[in-house]
Design a protein around this motif. Structure first.
Motif, PDB file in Angstrom:
ATOM      1  N   CYS A  57       0.801  -1.215   0.168  1.00  0.00           N
ATOM      2  CA  CYS A  57      -0.120  -0.079  -0.010  1.00  0.00           C
ATOM      3  C   CYS A  57       0.822   1.480  -0.183  1.00  0.00           C
ATOM      4  N   GLU A  66      -4.376  -9.446   2.809  1.00  0.00           N
ATOM      5  CA  GLU A  66      -5.722  -9.921   2.261  1.00  0.00           C
ATOM      6  C   GLU A  66      -5.976 -11.062   2.329  1.00  0.00           C
ATOM      7  N   SER A  94      -8.427   5.434   2.257  1.00  0.00           N
ATOM      8  CA  SER A  94      -7.737   4.847   1.112  1.00  0.00           C
ATOM      9  C   SER A  94      -7.467   3.259   1.165  1.00  0.00           C
ATOM     10  N   ASP A  97     -11.350   2.443   0.126  1.00  0.00           N
ATOM     11  CA  ASP A  97     -11.783   2.488  -1.344  1.00  0.00           C
ATOM     12  C   ASP A  97     -11.383   1.537  -2.050  1.00  0.00           C
ATOM     13  N   ARG A  98     -10.572   0.595  -1.770  1.00  0.00           N
ATOM     14  CA  ARG A  98     -10.444  -0.682  -2.305  1.00  0.00           C
ATOM     15  C   ARG A  98     -11.505  -1.462  -2.697  1.00  0.00           C
TER      16      ARG A  98
END
Length: 118
Positions: A57, A66, A94, A97-98
């Protein structure tokens, strides 16, 4: 995990393949990499989350995890955050927003982990 009060991770951690891969991502924050590794081990050893992978990131200069809680469920983003660090709303945004649900994991200096769904 305060840099001034934390020694280098034990040798077995430094030699672990996942930790070495993380060091090659050039995150620049060794406390966050160490936090990532502790959370990674907790999730994979406890089999809480399947198919856990590291995701860079760059906007946060951090590494996220993840994974899925169960096969077929949506992917979750896990943000390992050393407890001495603060987080800003735009940083959370941020990650959110993924498009995946987020799990924040505060990592204390004694390696205690506290998970919070965001």
């Amino acid at each position: 995990m305060d840099e001034a009060n934390r020694s280098d991770p034990p040798k077995w951690i430094q030699q672990h393949a996942v930790y070495q891969d993380l060091m090659h991502l050039d995150v620049g924050d060794s406390a966050q990499v160490y936090a990532f590794f502790l959370v990674y081990m907790d999730l994979t050893e406890g089999e809480e989350i399947a198919a856990v992978v590291g995701v860079s990131c760059p906007e946060l200069q951090a590494v996220l995890l993840e994974g899925r809680e169960k096969e077929g469920e949506p992917v979750q983003m896990i943000y390992p955050l050393p407890s001495h660090r603060s987080i800003k709303h735009r940083e959370l945004r941020s990650i959110l927003d993924r498009g995946a649900p987020m799990l924040l994991c505060a990592v204390a200096s004694d390696s205690s982990l506290v998970y919070q769904t965001v």
